[in-house]
Design a protein around this motif. Structure first.
Motif, PDB file in Angstrom:
ATOM      1  N   VAL A 282       0.827  -1.378   0.142  1.00  9.78           N
ATOM      2  CA  VAL A 282      -0.078  -0.102  -0.035  1.00  9.78           C
ATOM      3  C   VAL A 282       0.948   1.305   0.050  1.00  9.78           C
ATOM      4  O   VAL A 282       1.482   1.364   0.931  1.00  9.78           O
ATOM      5  N   ARG A 283       0.769   2.107  -1.115  1.00  6.02           N
ATOM      6  CA  ARG A 283       1.738   3.380  -1.076  1.00  6.02           C
ATOM      7  C   ARG A 283       0.596   4.452  -0.681  1.00  6.02           C
ATOM      8  O   ARG A 283      -0.536   4.624  -1.099  1.00  6.02           O
ATOM      9  N   LEU A 284       1.095   5.306   0.119  1.00  9.19           N
ATOM     10  CA  LEU A 284       0.216   6.248   0.806  1.00  9.19           C
ATOM     11  C   LEU A 284       0.503   7.713   0.195  1.00  9.19           C
ATOM     12  O   LEU A 284       1.664   7.992  -0.194  1.00  9.19           O
ATOM     13  N   LEU A 285      -0.480   8.227  -0.442  1.00  7.41           N
ATOM     14  CA  LEU A 285      -0.472   9.414  -1.139  1.00  7.41           C
ATOM     15  C   LEU A 285      -0.975  10.640  -0.418  1.00  7.41           C
ATOM     16  O   LEU A 285      -2.336  10.514  -0.459  1.00  7.41           O
ATOM     17  N   PRO A 286      -0.423  11.558  -0.062  1.00  7.04           N
ATOM     18  CA  PRO A 286      -1.124  12.883   0.620  1.00  7.04           C
ATOM     19  C   PRO A 286      -1.842  13.487  -0.182  1.00  7.04           C
ATOM     20  O   PRO A 286      -1.370  13.857  -1.209  1.00  7.04           O
ATOM     21  N   LEU A 287      -2.799  14.144   0.349  1.00  4.55           N
ATOM     22  CA  LEU A 287      -3.497  15.238  -0.290  1.00  4.55           C
ATOM     23  C   LEU A 287      -3.351  16.456   0.463  1.00  4.55           C
ATOM     24  O   LEU A 287      -3.497  16.697   1.499  1.00  4.55           O
ATOM     25  N   ALA A 288      -2.757  17.335  -0.234  1.00  2.00           N
ATOM     26  CA  ALA A 288      -2.210  18.693   0.316  1.00  2.00           C
ATOM     27  C   ALA A 288      -3.546  19.679   0.573  1.00  2.00           C
ATOM     28  O   ALA A 288      -4.425  19.629  -0.019  1.00  2.00           O
ATOM     29  N   ALA A 289      -3.626  19.976   1.840  1.00  5.63           N
ATOM     30  CA  ALA A 289      -4.345  20.891   2.513  1.00  5.63           C
ATOM     31  C   ALA A 289      -4.076  22.405   1.581  1.00  5.63           C
ATOM     32  O   ALA A 289      -3.078  22.730   1.305  1.00  5.63           O
ATOM     33  N   THR A 290      -5.432  22.983   1.405  1.00  9.25           N
ATOM     34  CA  THR A 290      -5.517  24.263   0.816  1.00  9.25           C
ATOM     35  C   THR A 290      -6.159  25.231   1.804  1.00  9.25           C
ATOM     36  O   THR A 290      -6.435  25.026   2.686  1.00  9.25           O
ATOM     37  N   THR A 291      -5.683  26.650   1.523  1.00  6.05           N
ATOM     38  CA  THR A 291      -6.579  27.705   2.361  1.00  6.05           C
ATOM     39  C   THR A 291      -7.910  27.555   2.101  1.00  6.05           C
ATOM     40  O   THR A 291      -8.833  27.828   3.346  1.00  6.05           O
ATOM     41  N   ALA A 292      -8.462  27.158   0.971  1.00  7.65           N
ATOM     42  CA  ALA A 292      -9.821  26.845   0.843  1.00  7.65           C
ATOM     43  C   ALA A 292     -10.521  25.706   1.730  1.00  7.65           C
ATOM     44  O   ALA A 292     -11.571  25.651   2.113  1.00  7.65           O
ATOM     45  N   ALA A 293      -9.707  24.836   1.574  1.00 10.39           N
ATOM     46  CA  ALA A 293     -10.000  23.453   2.203  1.00 10.39           C
ATOM     47  C   ALA A 293      -8.890  22.975   3.240  1.00 10.39           C
ATOM     48  O   ALA A 293      -8.217  22.167   2.642  1.00 10.39           O
ATOM     49  N   PRO A 294      -8.981  23.365   4.386  1.00 12.17           N
ATOM     50  CA  PRO A 294      -7.644  23.032   5.121  1.00 12.17           C
ATOM     51  C   PRO A 294      -7.397  21.440   5.593  1.00 12.17           C
ATOM     52  O   PRO A 294      -6.566  21.155   6.051  1.00 12.17           O
ATOM     53  N   SER A 295      -8.531  20.901   5.300  1.00  9.84           N
ATOM     54  CA  SER A 295      -8.813  19.436   5.815  1.00  9.84           C
ATOM     55  C   SER A 295      -9.589  18.883   4.631  1.00  9.84           C
ATOM     56  O   SER A 295     -10.747  18.138   4.645  1.00  9.84           O
ATOM     57  N   THR A 296      -8.563  18.813   3.615  1.00 12.56           N
ATOM     58  CA  THR A 296      -9.142  17.995   2.192  1.00 12.56           C
ATOM     59  C   THR A 296      -9.456  16.580   2.620  1.00 12.56           C
ATOM     60  O   THR A 296      -8.592  15.713   3.122  1.00 12.56           O
TER      61      THR A 296
END
Length: 474
Positions: A282-296
């Motif tokens: 299992v490879r973990l791919l992070p989703l970067a948070a943005t100012t519009a959506a801090p907890s994507t």
């Protein structure tokens, strides 16, 4: 003369069929007009529309030959899939895969499966064409770093060049941690007990992982005598998600299938897993948070909302049935008798009702799948109707109740009237016997004989009856 008057069959390729669907969706052309444009019959266009979801899934998979006009299944489909799985693993390890290697592996897999099969060069050519191998697709991936030893932490696993394009839609998984006020009813005030539900599925919606429900107390009374392994969801006493244990189990499951998959995770969660041992499959791919959506979220919001909508709809149906049995009981009083075991089953039923096409659409629309073609939006038909007694706005507010409620602790011991029925001197409900189960079947069948609106309902009952009787004979 008769032969010359027959129309020549004109089959469309997968790419042309997708163009047909685009024209029907975007230009509002009729099927007859589209048929004339592509020089085919109107029934052929109608068949394309009926197979829309399957065509879109093939288009998004990246494995289908988009210029192929007919999809003929192999006589040895199981061996075909096993060889394709081995091929993906070999390419991920940067092996130089040759034709003789594929022929040798195909024969080896056929022997393991007990199939009398001798692969030939012609078969290999057709296999490559069927699976789009050698056509410049995603199969030519080569990692920039050696696969052994496994990476020591999830942070190193998420380094470039890993991206969604490196995986097929079947191997891209997303997950979301969903807070759930499992006893809440419309118009209820004050804090309600909550649990957290971990949802996980691949972007095709064909592989939903078993639910994880956390926030249960250490030993809920309603779980007395219950075989937790047989439940449709796993349980955890603490309110937080046990990410380390859950990921380790996910990795073992994928290893048994010989797969390499990627799991989308919110960057916040990935930071909390700094000490996690390396994962091999299992490879973990992070989703970067943005100012519009801090907890994507790492699962489409439409999928999460569909789950909650089905849960609330099923909850209201269950409580309405309790009210019909006990006159004078309010909805809030009926909800107070709901146990965490009831909630676990309601959550599993709600997750099963989220349709694959909604999941596919959500992943594509939110950019979480390796596909660029957005399907037509028709989500309303995939969600349950608004329950009677509530307006659309009231039901929508009820579905999104967790966003308005202050966080309360994990669920408490059940104290409602439903939890107290049939409780023995030791404080636990007596375990049902085989005789109790058979009597319950007889009661249920008699009730259906008097109240069932359709004979079709008995087919489901017969399947349940047969399975219960089989278990009673063990």
């Amino acid at each position: 003369m008769e032969l010359s008057s027959k129309k020549k069959l004109h089959a469309l390729s997968l790419a042309e069929k997708i163009q047909v669907l685009e024209l029907l969706d975007e230009s509002k052309m009729s099927q007859s007009e589209v048929a004339r444009r592509f020089q085919v019959s109107q029934p052929q266009i109608s068949r394309i529309c009926k197979n829309k979801e399957k065509l879109l899934a093939d288009w998004c998979s990246g494995t289908a030959n988009r210029e192929r006009k007919r999809k003929r299944e192999s006589k040895y489909s199981g061996m075909d899939e096993a060889l394709l799985c081995w091929y993906h693993i070999a390419r991920a390890k940067a092996w130089d895969v040759t034709g003789p290697m594929l022929l040798h592996k195909a024969k080896e897999l056929a022997d393991i499966m007990g199939q009398d099969f001798v692969p030939s060069i012609g078969w290999l050519v057709r296999w490559k064409r069927r699976n789009n191998v050698g056509f410049g697709g995603r199969h030519g991936l080569a990692p920039s770093s050696p696969p052994e030893p496994p990476p020591p932490s999830p942070t190193s696993q998420a380094q470039p060049p890993l991206s969604l394009k490196d995986f097929s839609p079947e191997d891209v998984f997303g997950c979301a941690e969903v807070p759930l006020l499992y006893r809440a009813v419309p118009g209820s005030g004050g804090p309600c007990e909550r649990v957290r539900v971990l949802l996980c599925t691949n972007s095709r919606g064909t592989e939903k992982r078993r639910l994880l429900v956390s926030g249960l107390q250490a030993s809920p009374r309603c779980f007395f005598g219950v075989n937790s392994e047989a439940l449709p969801a796993s349980c955890h006493p603490d309110l937080g998600i046990p990410w380390s244990e859950w990921l380790a189990q996910f990795d073992r499951d994928m290893g048994r299938q010989g797969r390499q998959v990627t799991l989308l995770l919110a960057a916040r969660v990935l930071e909390e897993l700094a000490g996690l041992p390396g994962l091999r499959h299992v490879r973990l791919l992070p989703l970067a948070a943005t100012t519009a959506a801090p907890s994507t979220p790492a699962l489409p919001s439409s999928v999460v909302r569909a789950f909650k909508t089905h849960y609330r709809h099923r909850l209201l149906g269950k409580l309405a049935a309790v009210q019909s049995r006990r006159a004078g009981v309010s909805l809030a009083e009926a909800g107070a008798g709901l146990t965490v075991l009831d909630a676990l089953h309601l959550a599993a039923a709600a997750w099963a009702k989220v349709p694959p096409q909604l999941i596919v659409r959500g992943f594509i629309q939110e950019g979480l799948a390796p596909c660029q073609l957005p399907p037509a939006p028709n989500e309303a038909s995939e969600l349950p109707l608004v329950p009677s007694g509530l307006s659309l706005q009231e039901f929508a507010r009820f579905v999104d109740l967790e966003g308005e409620e202050p966080s309360s602790g994990a669920c408490k011991e059940e104290t409602g009237a439903e939890a107290e029925e049939g409780v023995g001197e030791d404080g636990f409900q007596p375990l049902p016997t085989k005789a109790d189960a058979l009597r319950a079947l007889g009661t249920l069948r008699r009730w259906l004989e008097c109240n069932s609106p359709s004979p079709a309902l008995f087919e489901k009952f017969y399947a349940c009856e047969e399975e219960v009787e089989r278990l009673c004979c063990l």
